[in-house]
Each structure stands twice: as structure tokens, then as C-alpha cells.
Design a protein around this motif. Structure first.
Motif, PDB file in Angstrom:
ATOM      1  N   SER A   1       0.795  -1.338   0.071  1.00 35.73           N
ATOM      2  CA  SER A   1       0.112   0.075  -0.020  1.00 35.73           C
ATOM      3  C   SER A   1       0.941   1.327   0.041  1.00 35.73           C
ATOM      4  CB  SER A   1      -0.887   0.109   1.082  1.00 35.73           C
ATOM      5  OG  SER A   1      -2.032  -1.030   1.216  1.00 35.73           O
ATOM      6  N   SER A   2       2.092   0.979   0.510  1.00 36.53           N
ATOM      7  CA  SER A   2       2.871   2.244   0.690  1.00 36.53           C
ATOM      8  C   SER A   2       3.500   2.810  -0.646  1.00 36.53           C
ATOM      9  CB  SER A   2       3.973   2.112   1.738  1.00 36.53           C
ATOM     10  OG  SER A   2       4.733   1.038   1.357  1.00 36.53           O
ATOM     11  N   GLU A   3       3.376   1.846  -1.595  1.00 32.14           N
ATOM     12  CA  GLU A   3       3.789   2.230  -2.925  1.00 32.14           C
ATOM     13  C   GLU A   3       2.806   2.499  -3.832  1.00 32.14           C
ATOM     14  OE1 GLU A   3       5.726  -1.516  -4.480  1.00 32.14           O
ATOM     15  OE2 GLU A   3       6.664  -1.812  -2.415  1.00 32.14           O
TER      16      GLU A   3
ATOM     17  N   ILE B   1      -9.348   2.016  -4.800  1.00 29.68           N
ATOM     18  CA  ILE B   1      -9.934   0.774  -5.383  1.00 29.68           C
ATOM     19  C   ILE B   1      -9.804  -0.667  -4.671  1.00 29.68           C
ATOM     20  CG2 ILE B   1      -8.034   0.294  -6.941  1.00 29.68           C
ATOM     21  CD1 ILE B   1     -11.824   0.559  -7.793  1.00 29.68           C
ATOM     22  N   LEU B   2      -8.541  -0.823  -3.888  1.00 29.43           N
ATOM     23  CA  LEU B   2      -8.348  -1.952  -3.135  1.00 29.43           C
ATOM     24  C   LEU B   2      -9.339  -1.802  -1.975  1.00 29.43           C
ATOM     25  CD1 LEU B   2      -4.549  -2.112  -3.620  1.00 29.43           C
ATOM     26  CD2 LEU B   2      -6.504  -3.727  -4.537  1.00 29.43           C
ATOM     27  N   HIS B   3      -9.679  -0.746  -1.499  1.00 28.99           N
ATOM     28  CA  HIS B   3     -10.315  -0.556  -0.301  1.00 28.99           C
ATOM     29  C   HIS B   3     -11.842  -1.262  -0.824  1.00 28.99           C
ATOM     30  CE1 HIS B   3     -12.337   1.230   3.401  1.00 28.99           C
ATOM     31  NE2 HIS B   3     -13.530   1.462   2.524  1.00 28.99           N
ATOM     32  N   GLU B   4     -12.206  -0.521  -1.896  1.00 37.49           N
ATOM     33  CA  GLU B   4     -13.573  -0.788  -2.652  1.00 37.49           C
ATOM     34  C   GLU B   4     -13.568  -2.368  -2.719  1.00 37.49           C
ATOM     35  OE1 GLU B   4     -16.324   1.379  -3.491  1.00 37.49           O
ATOM     36  OE2 GLU B   4     -15.326   2.179  -1.704  1.00 37.49           O
ATOM     37  N   LEU B   5     -12.733  -3.162  -3.164  1.00 38.06           N
ATOM     38  CA  LEU B   5     -12.560  -4.343  -3.584  1.00 38.06           C
ATOM     39  C   LEU B   5     -12.928  -5.068  -2.432  1.00 38.06           C
ATOM     40  CD1 LEU B   5     -11.981  -6.812  -5.367  1.00 38.06           C
ATOM     41  CD2 LEU B   5      -9.689  -6.635  -4.839  1.00 38.06           C
ATOM     42  N   GLN B   6     -12.102  -4.884  -1.252  1.00 35.56           N
ATOM     43  CA  GLN B   6     -12.536  -5.753   0.024  1.00 35.56           C
ATOM     44  C   GLN B   6     -13.870  -5.449   0.349  1.00 35.56           C
ATOM     45  OE1 GLN B   6      -9.543  -7.144   0.352  1.00 35.56           O
ATOM     46  NE2 GLN B   6      -8.745  -5.670  -1.331  1.00 35.56           N
ATOM     47  N   GLU B   7     -14.260  -4.426   0.459  1.00 32.23           N
ATOM     48  CA  GLU B   7     -15.724  -4.011   0.742  1.00 32.23           C
ATOM     49  C   GLU B   7     -16.559  -5.042  -0.110  1.00 32.23           C
ATOM     50  OE1 GLU B   7     -16.912  -0.023   1.083  1.00 32.23           O
ATOM     51  OE2 GLU B   7     -15.989  -0.161   3.315  1.00 32.23           O
ATOM     52  N   GLU B   8     -16.332  -5.081  -1.274  1.00 32.30           N
ATOM     53  CA  GLU B   8     -17.131  -5.795  -2.273  1.00 32.30           C
ATOM     54  C   GLU B   8     -17.029  -7.419  -2.024  1.00 32.30           C
ATOM     55  OE1 GLU B   8     -19.491  -6.405  -5.612  1.00 32.30           O
ATOM     56  OE2 GLU B   8     -19.234  -4.596  -4.148  1.00 32.30           O
ATOM     57  N   ILE B   9     -16.070  -7.681  -1.751  1.00 30.66           N
ATOM     58  CA  ILE B   9     -15.639  -9.245  -1.261  1.00 30.66           C
ATOM     59  C   ILE B   9     -16.593  -9.610  -0.274  1.00 30.66           C
ATOM     60  CG2 ILE B   9     -13.993 -10.780  -0.442  1.00 30.66           C
ATOM     61  CD1 ILE B   9     -11.967  -9.631  -1.907  1.00 30.66           C
ATOM     62  N   LEU B  10     -16.569  -8.584   0.910  1.00 31.59           N
ATOM     63  CA  LEU B  10     -17.345  -9.029   2.032  1.00 31.59           C
ATOM     64  C   LEU B  10     -19.106  -8.835   1.633  1.00 31.59           C
ATOM     65  CD1 LEU B  10     -15.557  -7.083   4.744  1.00 31.59           C
ATOM     66  CD2 LEU B  10     -15.490  -9.540   4.509  1.00 31.59           C
ATOM     67  N   ARG B  11     -19.417  -7.779   0.814  1.00 31.93           N
ATOM     68  CA  ARG B  11     -20.873  -7.860   0.407  1.00 31.93           C
ATOM     69  C   ARG B  11     -21.260  -8.972  -0.325  1.00 31.93           C
ATOM     70  NH1 ARG B  11     -19.517  -2.271  -0.453  1.00 31.93           N
ATOM     71  NH2 ARG B  11     -19.091  -2.762  -2.479  1.00 31.93           N
ATOM     72  N   VAL B  12     -20.461  -9.554  -1.265  1.00 31.04           N
ATOM     73  CA  VAL B  12     -20.675 -10.639  -2.173  1.00 31.04           C
ATOM     74  C   VAL B  12     -20.996 -11.890  -1.233  1.00 31.04           C
ATOM     75  CG1 VAL B  12     -20.278 -12.172  -4.135  1.00 31.04           C
ATOM     76  CG2 VAL B  12     -20.252  -9.319  -4.131  1.00 31.04           C
TER      77      VAL B  12
ATOM     78  N   MET C   1      -7.517  -7.150   5.478  1.00 32.11           N
ATOM     79  CA  MET C   1      -7.724  -6.159   6.201  1.00 32.11           C
ATOM     80  C   MET C   1      -6.578  -5.172   6.139  1.00 32.11           C
ATOM     81  SD  MET C   1     -10.413  -7.362   7.533  1.00 32.11           S
ATOM     82  CE  MET C   1     -10.761  -5.878   8.573  1.00 32.11           C
ATOM     83  N   ASN C   2      -5.397  -5.479   5.639  1.00 29.24           N
ATOM     84  CA  ASN C   2      -4.442  -4.470   5.503  1.00 29.24           C
ATOM     85  C   ASN C   2      -4.746  -3.662   4.300  1.00 29.24           C
ATOM     86  OD1 ASN C   2      -2.638  -5.307   7.558  1.00 29.24           O
ATOM     87  ND2 ASN C   2      -2.077  -7.128   6.435  1.00 29.24           N
ATOM     88  N   ARG C   3      -5.727  -3.934   3.454  1.00 30.34           N
ATOM     89  CA  ARG C   3      -5.990  -3.286   2.234  1.00 30.34           C
ATOM     90  C   ARG C   3      -7.031  -2.073   2.552  1.00 30.34           C
ATOM     91  NH1 ARG C   3      -1.642  -3.068  -1.365  1.00 30.34           N
ATOM     92  NH2 ARG C   3      -0.894  -5.414  -1.445  1.00 30.34           N
ATOM     93  N   PHE C   4      -7.627  -2.194   3.657  1.00 26.32           N
ATOM     94  CA  PHE C   4      -8.829  -1.311   3.836  1.00 26.32           C
ATOM     95  C   PHE C   4      -8.134   0.142   4.110  1.00 26.32           C
ATOM     96  CE2 PHE C   4     -11.226  -4.923   4.605  1.00 26.32           C
ATOM     97  CZ  PHE C   4     -12.394  -4.740   4.330  1.00 26.32           C
ATOM     98  N   ASP C   5      -8.614   1.018   3.662  1.00 23.87           N
ATOM     99  CA  ASP C   5      -8.095   2.608   3.652  1.00 23.87           C
ATOM    100  C   ASP C   5      -9.251   3.564   3.588  1.00 23.87           C
ATOM    101  OD1 ASP C   5      -6.801   5.041   3.361  1.00 23.87           O
ATOM    102  OD2 ASP C   5      -5.096   3.894   2.344  1.00 23.87           O
ATOM    103  N   GLN C   6      -9.900   3.940   4.974  1.00 26.78           N
ATOM    104  CA  GLN C   6     -10.875   4.815   5.194  1.00 26.78           C
ATOM    105  C   GLN C   6     -10.589   6.233   4.630  1.00 26.78           C
ATOM    106  OE1 GLN C   6     -14.035   3.760   5.966  1.00 26.78           O
ATOM    107  NE2 GLN C   6     -14.655   5.536   5.148  1.00 26.78           N
ATOM    108  N   VAL C   7      -9.122   6.583   4.922  1.00 24.98           N
ATOM    109  CA  VAL C   7      -8.900   7.919   4.252  1.00 24.98           C
ATOM    110  C   VAL C   7      -9.032   8.018   2.795  1.00 24.98           C
ATOM    111  CG1 VAL C   7      -7.046   9.554   4.154  1.00 24.98           C
ATOM    112  CG2 VAL C   7      -7.581   8.346   6.067  1.00 24.98           C
TER     113      VAL C   7
END
Length: 231
Positions: free
Chosen positions: A14-16, A24-35, A133-139
């Protein structure tokens, strides 16, 4: 597919990554949980709706548009990062789509296998995506949500005022709430708004609004167009 010369590699840390990449990676993690939750409840309709909103909305409508500069530019590293992310996003999206579109996703997956680090023999035995969980980024999500709100407001006002898409406009954001004002200090946020909304000037200061003007609102403030010569 803009994958000429691409060599499969692991997802960067994520630092890179830039703002849009982390979002978009945050959105993907949320999408995985929703689906996953929807399918566990045998609610294929909710799963399908969530997939449509992510793939057509977040991925294609916003992230791909933002990525075009890097994909067509001369910066080899920036291009490689975008390619790696897009390959990962498509791989995960195909896996999530497979229960509701089995034949199409199987065909697409076989065409896509040469670009994957560890491809499965078939998408039917592809590991089910799990949220990292390391790809969640609320900011990053908050910043990109403001970008979307402002750009959508500008595009809507431009369309309603019959201003051709190619005409650059001067845009003034006023009466900003504290959170929106803070986010708009981010250089990437300002750059995305300017490029996606096709504007010439983005003024977020405390000066007067232009006269004459066109006006609309977004979640966090107000938008004014300098209307002289536009309508």
C-alpha cells in the motif's frame, strides 16, 4: 488490454500505491465482504447488484478513467503498477462473478491466465476471494468519495446547461464544510477533479463567487461556474 510487455508480479504494498490505487483496493475488500455475505444468505440478487455497482461503477467508470494517464504514459513503473492492479482486480472480479455468470467467467479466465502469478486450472477451482484487512483505507475512500461527488455535480451542471464537454470552465467551490476543505488540500484530489471534470480552474478559496454564475451543490459545499461566455 494495455498489457503489452506485462510480466506477472505480486501486488505492490500500500505504501507504494497512489490515492486512487489504495481506494480501489479498499472498495474491492468491501465488495468481497458484501458478495460473500449475500451468497451465504442465498441472496443472488443482492450479490449481483453489488457486483454491478463495483465493476461497472467503481472499477470501469472511475478507476479505469483515472488510470488512462499512467497506462498510456512514458513512466514504465507507473504503467506496471496500474497493470498489476488491473490484473488483480479483474482476477478477483471474475472469481466473484463466477457463481452468477459461470460460462462467461470461465472463458474470460482462460484468456486471462497468462497474466496471473498463480493461475488455477479453471476458475471453478479458483480460491474464493477473501478480504485483506491491510488493504482497507478509510482515508482514501473519503477522499475519492469527495472527488466523485464534486465531479458528478460539475458534470451534471455542465450537461443541464448544455455546455459542450470539450469546453474548459472556471469552477469555484464555496461554503465548504471543514472535512471537504481539508480533503481539497490534497494535490491528488485536486488533480483528479480538474482532469475528470475537464475544468480550467479549480478555486477553493474564500473569495467572492463569479458574476454571472451557474450554481449547484454537492455533499460538502457549493459549485459555481463562471458563466460569462458560456450560456
Amino acid at each position: 488490454m494495455n498489457l503489452e510487455g506485462f510480466a506477472p508480479r505480486p501486488l505492490p504494498k500500500s505504501s507504494e500505491l497512489g490515492l486512487a490505487d489504495r481506494w480501489i483496493l479498499h472498495e474491492l475488500q468491501e465488495e468481497i465482504l458484501r458478495v460473500s455475505d449475500s451468497l451465504e444468505c442465498y441472496n443472488a440478487a443482492n450479490a449481483s447488484r453489488a457486483l454491478y455497482e463495483f465493476i461497472w461503477g467503481s472499477l470501469c467508470d472511475w478507476y479505469l478513467e483515472i488510470s488512462k494517464v499512467a497506462l498510456t504514459g512514458s513512466d514504465v513503473n507507473a504503467r506496471s503498477v496500474k497493470q498489476t492492479l488491473l490484473v488483480h482486480l479483474l482476477d478477483q472480479s471474475l472469481a466473484l462473478l463466477h457463481p452468477v455468470m459461470p460460462y462467461e467467467t470461465e472463458a474470460l479466465y482462460h484468456a486471462f491466465k497468462p497474466f496471473l502469478v498463480k493461475p488455477s486450472e479453471s476458475i471453478m477451482i479458483h480460491p474464493w476471494p477473501s478480504a485483506d484487512m491491510n488493504r482497507f483505507d478509510q482515508v482514501a475512500q473519503d477522499k475519492m468519495r469527495l472527488v466523485q461527488d464534486v465531479v458528478t455535480a460539475i458534470r451534471t451542471l455542465r450537461s443541464e446547461s448544455v455546455i459542450p464537454p470539450g469546453v474548459k470552465i472556471d469552477c469555484y467551490l464555496r461554503n465548504l464544510d471543514p472535512k471537504a476543505r481539508d480533503i481539497l488540500e490534497d494535490a491528488d484530489v485536486r488533480s483528479f477533479i480538474i482532469s475528470l471534470a475537464r475544468i480550467n480552474l479549480l478555486d477553493t478559496g474564500a473569495g467572492p463567487k463569479p458574476e454571472p454564475y451557474l450554481f449547484t451543490v454537492f455533499n460538502g459545499g457549493e459549485v459555481f461556474f463562471a458563466a460569462q461566455g458560456l450560456v
